[in-house]
Design a protein around this motif. Structure first.
Motif, PDB file in Angstrom:
ATOM      1  N   GLY A 194       0.805  -1.217   0.000  1.00 39.81           N
ATOM      2  CA  GLY A 194       0.000   0.000   0.000  1.00 39.81           C
ATOM      3  C   GLY A 194       0.835   1.262   0.000  1.00 39.81           C
ATOM      4  N   SER A 195       1.886   1.277   0.788  1.00 45.78           N
ATOM      5  CA  SER A 195       2.736   2.472   0.856  1.00 45.78           C
ATOM      6  C   SER A 195       3.517   2.676  -0.434  1.00 45.78           C
ATOM      7  N   LEU A 196       3.909   1.598  -1.087  1.00 40.28           N
ATOM      8  CA  LEU A 196       4.666   1.733  -2.331  1.00 40.28           C
ATOM      9  C   LEU A 196       3.785   2.318  -3.431  1.00 40.28           C
ATOM     10  N   ILE A 197       2.540   1.859  -3.514  1.00 35.19           N
ATOM     11  CA  ILE A 197       1.616   2.416  -4.508  1.00 35.19           C
ATOM     12  C   ILE A 197       1.366   3.900  -4.233  1.00 35.19           C
ATOM     13  N   GLY A 198       1.103   4.237  -2.976  1.00 32.44           N
ATOM     14  CA  GLY A 198       0.864   5.635  -2.632  1.00 32.44           C
ATOM     15  C   GLY A 198       2.081   6.507  -2.857  1.00 32.44           C
ATOM     16  N   THR A 199       3.255   6.003  -2.509  1.00 36.41           N
ATOM     17  CA  THR A 199       4.481   6.785  -2.688  1.00 36.41           C
ATOM     18  C   THR A 199       4.755   7.067  -4.149  1.00 36.41           C
ATOM     19  N   MET A 200       4.628   6.047  -4.997  1.00 39.26           N
ATOM     20  CA  MET A 200       4.921   6.223  -6.415  1.00 39.26           C
ATOM     21  C   MET A 200       3.900   7.141  -7.079  1.00 39.26           C
ATOM     22  N   LEU A 201       2.627   7.010  -6.716  1.00 43.92           N
ATOM     23  CA  LEU A 201       1.600   7.843  -7.335  1.00 43.92           C
ATOM     24  C   LEU A 201       1.765   9.310  -6.936  1.00 43.92           C
ATOM     25  N   LEU A 202       1.822   9.572  -5.629  1.00 43.80           N
ATOM     26  CA  LEU A 202       1.954  10.951  -5.161  1.00 43.80           C
ATOM     27  C   LEU A 202       3.300  11.547  -5.534  1.00 43.80           C
TER      28      LEU A 202
ATOM     29  N   LEU B 226       0.578   2.989   9.451  1.00 43.94           N
ATOM     30  CA  LEU B 226       1.943   2.746   8.981  1.00 43.94           C
ATOM     31  C   LEU B 226       2.107   3.082   7.508  1.00 43.94           C
ATOM     32  N   ILE B 227       1.069   2.823   6.716  1.00 46.03           N
ATOM     33  CA  ILE B 227       1.148   3.140   5.288  1.00 46.03           C
ATOM     34  C   ILE B 227       1.343   4.643   5.088  1.00 46.03           C
ATOM     35  N   LEU B 228       0.584   5.457   5.820  1.00 45.76           N
ATOM     36  CA  LEU B 228       0.724   6.911   5.700  1.00 45.76           C
ATOM     37  C   LEU B 228       2.115   7.376   6.137  1.00 45.76           C
ATOM     38  N   VAL B 229       2.649   6.798   7.216  1.00 37.72           N
ATOM     39  CA  VAL B 229       3.978   7.187   7.691  1.00 37.72           C
ATOM     40  C   VAL B 229       5.048   6.767   6.689  1.00 37.72           C
ATOM     41  N   TYR B 230       4.921   5.578   6.132  1.00 34.25           N
ATOM     42  CA  TYR B 230       5.889   5.126   5.136  1.00 34.25           C
ATOM     43  C   TYR B 230       5.874   6.018   3.898  1.00 34.25           C
ATOM     44  N   ILE B 231       4.670   6.455   3.487  1.00 34.65           N
ATOM     45  CA  ILE B 231       4.574   7.342   2.324  1.00 34.65           C
ATOM     46  C   ILE B 231       5.286   8.666   2.604  1.00 34.65           C
ATOM     47  N   ALA B 232       5.012   9.241   3.764  1.00 32.72           N
ATOM     48  CA  ALA B 232       5.673  10.501   4.117  1.00 32.72           C
ATOM     49  C   ALA B 232       7.182  10.329   4.232  1.00 32.72           C
ATOM     50  N   TYR B 233       7.619   9.178   4.712  1.00 38.72           N
ATOM     51  CA  TYR B 233       9.050   8.909   4.866  1.00 38.72           C
ATOM     52  C   TYR B 233       9.749   8.791   3.508  1.00 38.72           C
ATOM     53  N   SER B 234       9.053   8.240   2.507  1.00 33.50           N
ATOM     54  CA  SER B 234       9.683   7.954   1.215  1.00 33.50           C
ATOM     55  C   SER B 234       9.482   9.041   0.173  1.00 33.50           C
ATOM     56  N   LEU B 235       8.571   9.975   0.409  1.00 30.37           N
ATOM     57  CA  LEU B 235       8.267  10.985  -0.605  1.00 30.37           C
ATOM     58  C   LEU B 235       9.453  11.894  -0.955  1.00 30.37           C
TER      59      LEU B 235
ATOM     60  N   ALA C 190       8.375   7.605 -18.470  1.00 28.92           N
ATOM     61  CA  ALA C 190       9.231   7.621 -17.275  1.00 28.92           C
ATOM     62  C   ALA C 190       9.320   6.248 -16.619  1.00 28.92           C
ATOM     63  N   LYS C 191       8.950   5.199 -17.330  1.00 30.55           N
ATOM     64  CA  LYS C 191       8.928   3.855 -16.744  1.00 30.55           C
ATOM     65  C   LYS C 191      10.270   3.423 -16.157  1.00 30.55           C
ATOM     66  N   PRO C 192      11.418   3.629 -16.832  1.00 21.74           N
ATOM     67  CA  PRO C 192      12.698   3.215 -16.220  1.00 21.74           C
ATOM     68  C   PRO C 192      12.966   3.902 -14.882  1.00 21.74           C
ATOM     69  N   GLY C 193      12.693   5.205 -14.819  1.00 19.13           N
ATOM     70  CA  GLY C 193      12.904   5.910 -13.562  1.00 19.13           C
ATOM     71  C   GLY C 193      11.945   5.467 -12.479  1.00 19.13           C
ATOM     72  N   LEU C 194      10.702   5.183 -12.851  1.00 24.23           N
ATOM     73  CA  LEU C 194       9.724   4.717 -11.873  1.00 24.23           C
ATOM     74  C   LEU C 194      10.128   3.372 -11.284  1.00 24.23           C
ATOM     75  N   ILE C 195      10.610   2.475 -12.125  1.00 22.16           N
ATOM     76  CA  ILE C 195      11.031   1.157 -11.636  1.00 22.16           C
ATOM     77  C   ILE C 195      12.232   1.289 -10.707  1.00 22.16           C
ATOM     78  N   SER C 196      13.166   2.151 -11.076  1.00 21.95           N
ATOM     79  CA  SER C 196      14.363   2.321 -10.247  1.00 21.95           C
ATOM     80  C   SER C 196      14.019   2.853  -8.865  1.00 21.95           C
ATOM     81  N   VAL C 197      13.262   3.947  -8.814  1.00 17.63           N
ATOM     82  CA  VAL C 197      12.930   4.520  -7.517  1.00 17.63           C
ATOM     83  C   VAL C 197      11.961   3.616  -6.763  1.00 17.63           C
ATOM     84  N   GLY C 198      11.147   2.838  -7.489  1.00 10.72           N
ATOM     85  CA  GLY C 198      10.261   1.885  -6.829  1.00 10.72           C
ATOM     86  C   GLY C 198      11.035   0.785  -6.123  1.00 10.72           C
ATOM     87  N   ILE C 199      12.094   0.296  -6.749  1.00 11.33           N
ATOM     88  CA  ILE C 199      12.927  -0.732  -6.114  1.00 11.33           C
ATOM     89  C   ILE C 199      13.599  -0.178  -4.863  1.00 11.33           C
TER      90      ILE C 199
END
Length: 316
Positions: free
Chosen positions: A117-125, A179-188, A229-238
């Motif tokens: 959940g946090s990974l989806i939210g982080t990448m989208l926002l 925890l999902i909200l905190v993880y998103i804020a931590y990774s943004l 931007a798919k290559p960059g999205l995959i990199s930062v997602g990993i």
């Protein structure tokens, strides 16, 4: 004077002078060849040295991982009796014992829910914020960008106490969505910093063509710019996946009431303490391997995309 006049026939020039000039030219060519040879040998030495360092670094990284995986299939006697040997019999019961009795299965599921959940939210926002900061000029653009950049240097440990009370007042302690909200804020901050630089390298002509054809800014972003931007999205997602999956400090502070809501890192530490007292080292290595598998699988599957995303901006 014709084009084929011998230099020796010129007035004031002797044959000895011509010979000396030719000899000097030959020496210069020989010296250039020698310098080129020296440069080539230095390059080969540097190449061998760099490859040697990489091989040593690779062994230092992979050997502990392989040793932990091999040890997860041994019993306690083999772990202490022949720590570097292969197991005589594969003890798969170590894995089942760690999965069921140590409750690693429940912790694994909890981590999948929160990190997913946090990974989806982080990448989208993060992608939307980075796109706006990279492609649009408006008052406060640079201020918001450097605000995100400054968030990368802010120590999380300084925010733990106020974060705990904020989560407590909002009834978000010991919850998945908290925890999902905190993880998103931590990774943004890192996500915005990485993707904003990547979006700047993408051609503006494609977005302009989409807008001329009648596409809105939202449609241009989701259907045109985001796939580019798919290559960059995959990199930062990993990178975000690795950081969130291995996160221990935040769930330890914010997830302490319900033992069934613990993350995998918390369960692994509890397993290390309990199994250390019991002497069940084989179960401990099995739990450690279970925790490592998703991270290793994610990097092995997407390693090419990670390299492509990191080099795409530089190559463009």
């Amino acid at each position: 004077m014709s084009a084929h006049t011998d230099p020796a026939d010129l007035p004031g020039v002797t044959k000895s002078d011509v010979a000396k000039e030719k000899g000097g030219g030959a020496k210069e060519k020989g010296g250039g060849a020698k310098e080129k040879g020296d440069g080539g040998s230095e390059g080969r030495v540097l190449n061998v040295f760099s490859h040697g360092v990489l091989v040593i670094w690779g062994l230092l990284v992979t050997m502990p991982l392989l040793w932990a995986v091999v040890s997860s299939f041994k019993d306690d006697t083999e772990i202490f009796g022949s720590p570097w040997g292969l197991p005589s019999v594969l003890h798969f019961d170590n894995w089942s014992r760690a999965w069921d009795k140590a409750n690693m299965g429940q912790y694994f599921l909890n981590s999948l829910i929160v990190v997913g959940g946090s990974l989806i939210g982080t990448m989208l926002l993060g992608a939307m914020a980075a796109y706006v900061l990279a492609r649009f000029d408006f008052p406060g653009n640079r201020f918001l960008y450097f605000l995100f950049v400054g968030g990368m240097g802010f120590p999380v440990i300084l925010a733990l106490v106020p974060l705990f009370f904020v989560m407590k007042n909002m009834a978000l302690l010991d919850t998945y969505h908290g925890l999902i909200l905190v993880y998103i804020a931590y990774s943004l901050p890192f996500t915005v910093f990485f993707l904003s630089g990547f979006f700047k390298t993408l051609p503006t002509s494609v977005a302009e063509a989409a807008l001329i054809d009648g596409a809105s800014h939202t449609r241009t972003f989701f259907q045109v710019m985001l796939p580019m931007a798919k290559p960059g999205l995959i990199s930062v997602g990993i990178f975000n996946f690795l950081g969130q999956w291995n996160q221990y400090l935040l769930p330890t502070v914010l997830n302490v009431g319900d033992p069934d809501k613990k993350m995998l890192t918390q369960g692994l530490v509890a397993l290390a303490v309990s199994q250390g007292y019991k002497g069940d080292w084989s179960g401990l290595f099995a739990g450690l391997t279970i925790a490592m598998l998703p991270v290793l699988a994610a990097y092995i599957i997407f390693q090419r995309q990670v390299v492509a995303g990191l080099t795409a901006g530089a190559l463009k």
